[in-house]
Motif scaffolding. Structure first.
Motif, PDB file in Angstrom:
ATOM      1  N   PHE A   2      29.940  43.785  43.027  1.00  0.00           N
ATOM      2  CA  PHE A   2      30.640  44.777  42.228  1.00  0.00           C
ATOM      3  C   PHE A   2      30.217  44.673  40.783  1.00  0.00           C
ATOM      4  O   PHE A   2      30.056  43.588  40.245  1.00  0.00           O
ATOM      5  CB  PHE A   2      32.149  44.569  42.318  1.00  0.00           C
ATOM      6  CG  PHE A   2      32.664  44.816  43.691  1.00  0.00           C
ATOM      7  CD1 PHE A   2      32.869  46.102  44.140  1.00  0.00           C
ATOM      8  CD2 PHE A   2      32.903  43.769  44.544  1.00  0.00           C
ATOM      9  CE1 PHE A   2      33.316  46.329  45.408  1.00  0.00           C
ATOM     10  CE2 PHE A   2      33.346  43.979  45.820  1.00  0.00           C
ATOM     11  CZ  PHE A   2      33.563  45.279  46.254  1.00  0.00           C
ATOM     12  N   TYR A   3      30.042  45.809  40.182  1.00  0.00           N
ATOM     13  CA  TYR A   3      29.713  45.864  38.768  1.00  0.00           C
ATOM     14  C   TYR A   3      30.847  46.580  38.058  1.00  0.00           C
ATOM     15  O   TYR A   3      31.268  47.640  38.477  1.00  0.00           O
ATOM     16  CB  TYR A   3      28.400  46.601  38.536  1.00  0.00           C
ATOM     17  CG  TYR A   3      27.245  45.899  39.170  1.00  0.00           C
ATOM     18  CD1 TYR A   3      26.618  44.848  38.511  1.00  0.00           C
ATOM     19  CD2 TYR A   3      26.804  46.237  40.431  1.00  0.00           C
ATOM     20  CE1 TYR A   3      25.572  44.170  39.103  1.00  0.00           C
ATOM     21  CE2 TYR A   3      25.761  45.567  41.027  1.00  0.00           C
ATOM     22  CZ  TYR A   3      25.143  44.537  40.353  1.00  0.00           C
ATOM     23  OH  TYR A   3      24.113  43.860  40.942  1.00  0.00           O
ATOM     24  N   ILE A   4      31.311  45.994  37.005  1.00  0.00           N
ATOM     25  CA  ILE A   4      32.375  46.596  36.226  1.00  0.00           C
ATOM     26  C   ILE A   4      31.731  47.209  34.992  1.00  0.00           C
ATOM     27  O   ILE A   4      30.965  46.549  34.293  1.00  0.00           O
ATOM     28  CB  ILE A   4      33.429  45.550  35.818  1.00  0.00           C
ATOM     29  CG1 ILE A   4      34.061  44.967  37.076  1.00  0.00           C
ATOM     30  CG2 ILE A   4      34.480  46.160  34.910  1.00  0.00           C
ATOM     31  CD1 ILE A   4      34.997  43.812  36.811  1.00  0.00           C
ATOM     32  N   ALA A  22      39.428  34.439  39.900  1.00  0.00           N
ATOM     33  CA  ALA A  22      40.089  34.670  41.192  1.00  0.00           C
ATOM     34  C   ALA A  22      39.118  34.433  42.341  1.00  0.00           C
ATOM     35  O   ALA A  22      39.456  33.754  43.319  1.00  0.00           O
ATOM     36  CB  ALA A  22      40.666  36.086  41.247  1.00  0.00           C
ATOM     37  N   ILE A  23      37.914  34.985  42.236  1.00  0.00           N
ATOM     38  CA  ILE A  23      36.896  34.798  43.277  1.00  0.00           C
ATOM     39  C   ILE A  23      36.607  33.307  43.475  1.00  0.00           C
ATOM     40  O   ILE A  23      36.600  32.802  44.602  1.00  0.00           O
ATOM     41  CB  ILE A  23      35.596  35.548  42.913  1.00  0.00           C
ATOM     42  CG1 ILE A  23      35.768  37.053  43.106  1.00  0.00           C
ATOM     43  CG2 ILE A  23      34.403  35.033  43.701  1.00  0.00           C
ATOM     44  CD1 ILE A  23      35.642  37.529  44.530  1.00  0.00           C
ATOM     45  N   LEU A  65      35.124  39.049  48.489  1.00  0.00           N
ATOM     46  CA  LEU A  65      35.182  37.945  49.448  1.00  0.00           C
ATOM     47  C   LEU A  65      34.744  38.409  50.833  1.00  0.00           C
ATOM     48  O   LEU A  65      34.037  37.690  51.543  1.00  0.00           O
ATOM     49  CB  LEU A  65      36.599  37.369  49.510  1.00  0.00           C
ATOM     50  CG  LEU A  65      37.058  36.640  48.245  1.00  0.00           C
ATOM     51  CD1 LEU A  65      38.551  36.324  48.324  1.00  0.00           C
ATOM     52  CD2 LEU A  65      36.263  35.370  48.015  1.00  0.00           C
ATOM     53  N   GLU A  66      35.141  39.615  51.209  1.00  0.00           N
ATOM     54  CA  GLU A  66      34.722  40.163  52.506  1.00  0.00           C
ATOM     55  C   GLU A  66      33.209  40.373  52.537  1.00  0.00           C
ATOM     56  O   GLU A  66      32.565  40.078  53.546  1.00  0.00           O
ATOM     57  CB  GLU A  66      35.433  41.483  52.793  1.00  0.00           C
ATOM     58  CG  GLU A  66      36.900  41.303  53.129  1.00  0.00           C
ATOM     59  CD  GLU A  66      37.622  42.622  53.350  1.00  0.00           C
ATOM     60  OE1 GLU A  66      37.035  43.704  53.133  1.00  0.00           O
ATOM     61  OE2 GLU A  66      38.804  42.562  53.739  1.00  0.00           O
ATOM     62  N   ALA A  67      32.643  40.839  51.427  1.00  0.00           N
ATOM     63  CA  ALA A  67      31.193  41.051  51.363  1.00  0.00           C
ATOM     64  C   ALA A  67      30.442  39.726  51.485  1.00  0.00           C
ATOM     65  O   ALA A  67      29.319  39.690  52.011  1.00  0.00           O
ATOM     66  CB  ALA A  67      30.819  41.753  50.058  1.00  0.00           C
ATOM     67  N   MET A  68      31.064  38.640  51.021  1.00  0.00           N
ATOM     68  CA  MET A  68      30.457  37.306  51.129  1.00  0.00           C
ATOM     69  C   MET A  68      30.706  36.706  52.508  1.00  0.00           C
ATOM     70  O   MET A  68      30.277  35.590  52.775  1.00  0.00           O
ATOM     71  CB  MET A  68      31.041  36.382  50.063  1.00  0.00           C
ATOM     72  CG  MET A  68      30.669  36.723  48.671  1.00  0.00           C
ATOM     73  SD  MET A  68      31.464  35.568  47.555  1.00  0.00           S
ATOM     74  CE  MET A  68      31.954  36.655  46.239  1.00  0.00           C
ATOM     75  N   ARG A  69      31.454  37.428  53.329  1.00  0.00           N
ATOM     76  CA  ARG A  69      31.805  36.987  54.683  1.00  0.00           C
ATOM     77  C   ARG A  69      32.606  35.693  54.674  1.00  0.00           C
ATOM     78  O   ARG A  69      32.385  34.782  55.472  1.00  0.00           O
ATOM     79  CB  ARG A  69      30.587  36.862  55.567  1.00  0.00           C
ATOM     80  CG  ARG A  69      29.887  38.181  55.749  1.00  0.00           C
ATOM     81  CD  ARG A  69      28.661  38.024  56.613  1.00  0.00           C
ATOM     82  NE  ARG A  69      27.977  39.296  56.699  1.00  0.00           N
ATOM     83  CZ  ARG A  69      27.929  40.031  57.809  1.00  0.00           C
ATOM     84  NH1 ARG A  69      28.514  39.622  58.893  1.00  0.00           N
ATOM     85  NH2 ARG A  69      27.268  41.167  57.803  1.00  0.00           N
ATOM     86  N   LEU A  70      33.553  35.628  53.726  1.00  0.00           N
ATOM     87  CA  LEU A  70      34.398  34.440  53.635  1.00  0.00           C
ATOM     88  C   LEU A  70      35.748  34.698  54.267  1.00  0.00           C
ATOM     89  O   LEU A  70      36.237  35.732  54.382  1.00  0.00           O
ATOM     90  CB  LEU A  70      34.596  34.027  52.178  1.00  0.00           C
ATOM     91  CG  LEU A  70      33.305  33.585  51.490  1.00  0.00           C
ATOM     92  CD1 LEU A  70      33.585  33.300  50.012  1.00  0.00           C
ATOM     93  CD2 LEU A  70      32.746  32.334  52.123  1.00  0.00           C
TER      94      LEU A  70
END
Length: 70
Positions: A2-4, A22-23, A65-70
């Motif tokens: 994600f880019y802010i 948080a991450i 976190l989902e994209a990192m598959r955690l």
């Protein structure tokens, strides 16, 4: 990833730091076994309240976190 969108506003940078904190915290907790595969994970509201971040930032944390598959 994600880019802010950045602008000359310290509030945006502050949100980025909160996002990264948080991450990192949640990744560490997942790695330590606090949550096991199949366990219910924190929802958006819980992440938002725990880390004192906006709704959108909390959504991005969970999506990250989902994209990192955690």
């Amino acid at each position: 990833m994600f880019y802010i969108k950045l602008r000359n506003d310290f509030g945006i940078l502050k949100d980025m730091f909160k996002y990264q904190k948080a991450i990192n915290t949640l990744k560490r907790e997942i790695s330590s076994g606090r949550w096991k595969p199949g366990d219910a994970f924190l929802g958006v509201k819980a992440v938002r309240e725990r880390f004192k971040i906006s709704h959108l930032t909390a959504v991005k944390v969970i999506d990250g976190l989902e994209a990192m598959r955690l």
